[in-house]
Design a protein around this motif. Structure first.
Motif, short mmCIF file in Angstrom:
data_model
loop_
_atom_site.label_atom_id
_atom_site.label_comp_id
_atom_site.label_asym_id
_atom_site.label_seq_id
_atom_site.Cartn_x
_atom_site.Cartn_y
_atom_site.Cartn_z
N ALA A 142 -8.26 -17.37 -7.51
CA ALA A 142 -7.46 -17.89 -8.63
C ALA A 142 -7.28 -19.40 -8.50
O ALA A 142 -7.36 -19.97 -7.41
N LEU A 143 -7.00 -20.03 -9.62
CA LEU A 143 -6.83 -21.48 -9.69
C LEU A 143 -5.65 -21.81 -10.61
O LEU A 143 -5.57 -21.30 -11.73
N PHE A 144 -4.77 -22.66 -10.11
CA PHE A 144 -3.57 -23.04 -10.86
C PHE A 144 -3.49 -24.57 -10.92
O PHE A 144 -3.85 -25.24 -9.96
N THR A 145 -3.03 -25.11 -12.05
CA THR A 145 -2.92 -26.56 -12.17
C THR A 145 -1.45 -26.97 -12.33
O THR A 145 -0.61 -26.17 -12.76
N ALA A 146 -1.17 -28.24 -12.00
CA ALA A 146 0.21 -28.73 -12.07
C ALA A 146 0.77 -28.66 -13.50
O ALA A 146 1.97 -28.48 -13.68
N ASP A 147 -0.09 -28.77 -14.52
CA ASP A 147 0.37 -28.69 -15.92
C ASP A 147 0.91 -27.32 -16.27
O ASP A 147 1.83 -27.19 -17.06
N GLU A 148 0.27 -26.29 -15.71
CA GLU A 148 0.61 -24.91 -16.08
C GLU A 148 0.56 -24.05 -14.83
O GLU A 148 -0.30 -23.17 -14.70
N PRO A 149 1.47 -24.28 -13.87
CA PRO A 149 1.32 -23.66 -12.54
C PRO A 149 1.49 -22.14 -12.52
O PRO A 149 1.26 -21.52 -11.48
N GLU A 150 1.86 -21.55 -13.65
CA GLU A 150 2.02 -20.09 -13.69
C GLU A 150 0.73 -19.38 -14.13
O GLU A 150 0.66 -18.15 -14.06
N VAL A 151 -0.25 -20.14 -14.63
CA VAL A 151 -1.41 -19.51 -15.27
C VAL A 151 -2.67 -19.66 -14.42
O VAL A 151 -3.02 -20.78 -14.03
N ASN A 152 -3.34 -18.55 -14.14
CA ASN A 152 -4.63 -18.61 -13.45
C ASN A 152 -5.68 -19.10 -14.45
O ASN A 152 -6.04 -18.38 -15.37
N VAL A 153 -6.16 -20.33 -14.25
CA VAL A 153 -7.10 -20.93 -15.21
C VAL A 153 -8.56 -20.76 -14.78
O VAL A 153 -9.46 -21.28 -15.44
N SER A 154 -8.78 -20.04 -13.68
CA SER A 154 -10.17 -19.78 -13.29
C SER A 154 -10.80 -18.85 -14.31
O SER A 154 -10.19 -17.88 -14.74
N GLU A 155 -12.06 -19.15 -14.67
CA GLU A 155 -12.75 -18.28 -15.63
C GLU A 155 -13.08 -16.95 -14.96
O GLU A 155 -12.77 -15.89 -15.49
N SER A 156 -13.69 -17.04 -13.79
CA SER A 156 -14.02 -15.84 -13.02
C SER A 156 -14.49 -16.28 -11.65
O SER A 156 -14.85 -17.45 -11.46
N PHE A 157 -14.52 -15.35 -10.70
CA PHE A 157 -15.04 -15.66 -9.37
C PHE A 157 -16.47 -16.17 -9.49
O PHE A 157 -16.82 -17.21 -8.92
N GLU A 158 -17.29 -15.47 -10.26
CA GLU A 158 -18.70 -15.83 -10.34
C GLU A 158 -18.91 -17.21 -10.96
O GLU A 158 -19.69 -18.00 -10.47
N ASN A 159 -18.19 -17.49 -12.05
CA ASN A 159 -18.44 -18.75 -12.76
C ASN A 159 -17.73 -19.94 -12.15
O ASN A 159 -18.22 -21.05 -12.21
N THR A 160 -16.54 -19.74 -11.58
CA THR A 160 -15.75 -20.90 -11.13
C THR A 160 -15.85 -21.12 -9.62
O THR A 160 -15.75 -22.26 -9.18
N CYS A 161 -15.99 -20.10 -8.82
CA CYS A 161 -15.84 -20.25 -7.37
C CYS A 161 -17.11 -19.98 -6.56
O CYS A 161 -17.35 -20.64 -5.54
N MET A 162 -17.88 -18.98 -6.96
CA MET A 162 -18.91 -18.44 -6.07
C MET A 162 -19.93 -19.49 -5.64
O MET A 162 -20.24 -19.60 -4.46
N GLY A 163 -20.45 -20.28 -6.60
CA GLY A 163 -21.51 -21.24 -6.28
C GLY A 163 -21.12 -22.15 -5.13
O GLY A 163 -21.89 -22.34 -4.18
N CYS A 164 -19.92 -22.67 -5.16
CA CYS A 164 -19.47 -23.62 -4.14
C CYS A 164 -19.13 -22.95 -2.82
O CYS A 164 -19.14 -23.60 -1.78
N HIS A 165 -18.77 -21.67 -2.83
CA HIS A 165 -18.37 -20.99 -1.58
C HIS A 165 -19.53 -20.30 -0.87
O HIS A 165 -19.37 -19.84 0.25
N THR A 166 -20.70 -20.24 -1.52
CA THR A 166 -21.85 -19.59 -0.89
C THR A 166 -22.18 -20.16 0.50
O THR A 166 -22.51 -19.40 1.40
N PRO A 167 -22.06 -21.50 0.72
CA PRO A 167 -22.35 -22.00 2.08
C PRO A 167 -21.45 -21.38 3.16
O PRO A 167 -21.82 -21.41 4.34
N ALA A 168 -20.30 -20.83 2.78
CA ALA A 168 -19.39 -20.23 3.77
C ALA A 168 -19.49 -18.71 3.83
O ALA A 168 -18.66 -18.05 4.45
#
Ligand code: HEC
Length: 183
Positions: A142-168
């Motif tokens: 999940a991803l939260f921003t200071a503007d709207e700290p209650e809302v998960n603004v991540s689109e999805s694991f696959e689209n928002t996070c997976m690409g960058c975390h694959t090295p780990a």
């Protein structure tokens, strides 16, 4: 019941119940930070009550991850990892990103962290409780921003996070080399 019986019973209850509460990381996490439908909320007390795992600094304003990154987890999750080398069910990792301030200090040309901008959150689901867009590879994302700290603004694991975390991927999708508290 006599007083001594009552005291004995109370002591027995404390002894048997206390370790259960202390150990149950997953119960706390899936009650306080994830609802019954798998929606993740931002843990807000990490600075005062959780442990600091380590920090990263991306000192390039044009970089995708520009800023100061501080990573936190629950004290019992850090302990479990140090003992087993694995992230226990219910482990929550919070990465807080803040802007970079800079200036001359008596130590030298210093960089320090400004106001929080975003928080990235990973929640260990070791039992496959949830599927859906924000759950994958044994974690909720999940991803939260200071503007709207209650809302998960991540689109999805696959689209928002997976690409960058694959090295780990080999270290359970976590960049453990940056976290001295886990060693
Ligand atoms: C631009 C690439 C990038 C994207 C996009 C990204 N991450 Fe990360 N993430 C990283 C890197 C690299 C680290 C560790 C180094 C750092 O922070 O600079 C990290 C660290 C983290 C951490 C601290 C624990 C760890 O894994 O080391 C969490 C929590 C986290 N990310 C969650 C997420 C979530 C959730 C998403 C999607 C909503 C996401 N990240 C998207 C690259 C990314």
């Amino acid at each position: 019941m006599t007083t001594s019986h009552a005291v004995g019973l109370a002591a027995l209850l404390t002894l048997t119940i206390a370790p259960v509460f202390a150990a149950d990381l997953a119960t706390t996490t899936f009650r306080d930070h994830v609802d019954s439908e798998g929606n993740i909320s931002r843990p807000t007390d990490v600075r005062s009550n959780w442990v600091h795992l380590g920090s990263w600094v991306v000192d390039d304003a044009e970089a995708p991850g520009a800023g100061f990154h501080d990573v936190y987890t629950q004290p019992e999750a850090a302990r479990a990892y140090r003992e087993s080398g694995e992230f226990a069910d219910g482990t929550v990792l919070v990465k807080e990103i803040r802007g970079i301030e800079s200036g001359e200090k008596t130590t030298g040309p210093a960089l320090w962290a400004g106001e929080p901008r975003v928080w990235f959150v990973m929640v260990r689901d070791g039992q496959g409780r949830f599927d859906g867009p924000h759950w994958g590879q044994g974690w909720g994302w999940a991803l939260f921003t200071a503007d709207e700290p209650e809302v998960n603004v991540s689109e999805s694991f696959e689209n928002t996070c997976m690409g960058c975390h694959t090295p780990a991927q080999q270290t359970d999708w976590v960049f453990v080399e940056g976290y001295p508290t886990l060693r």
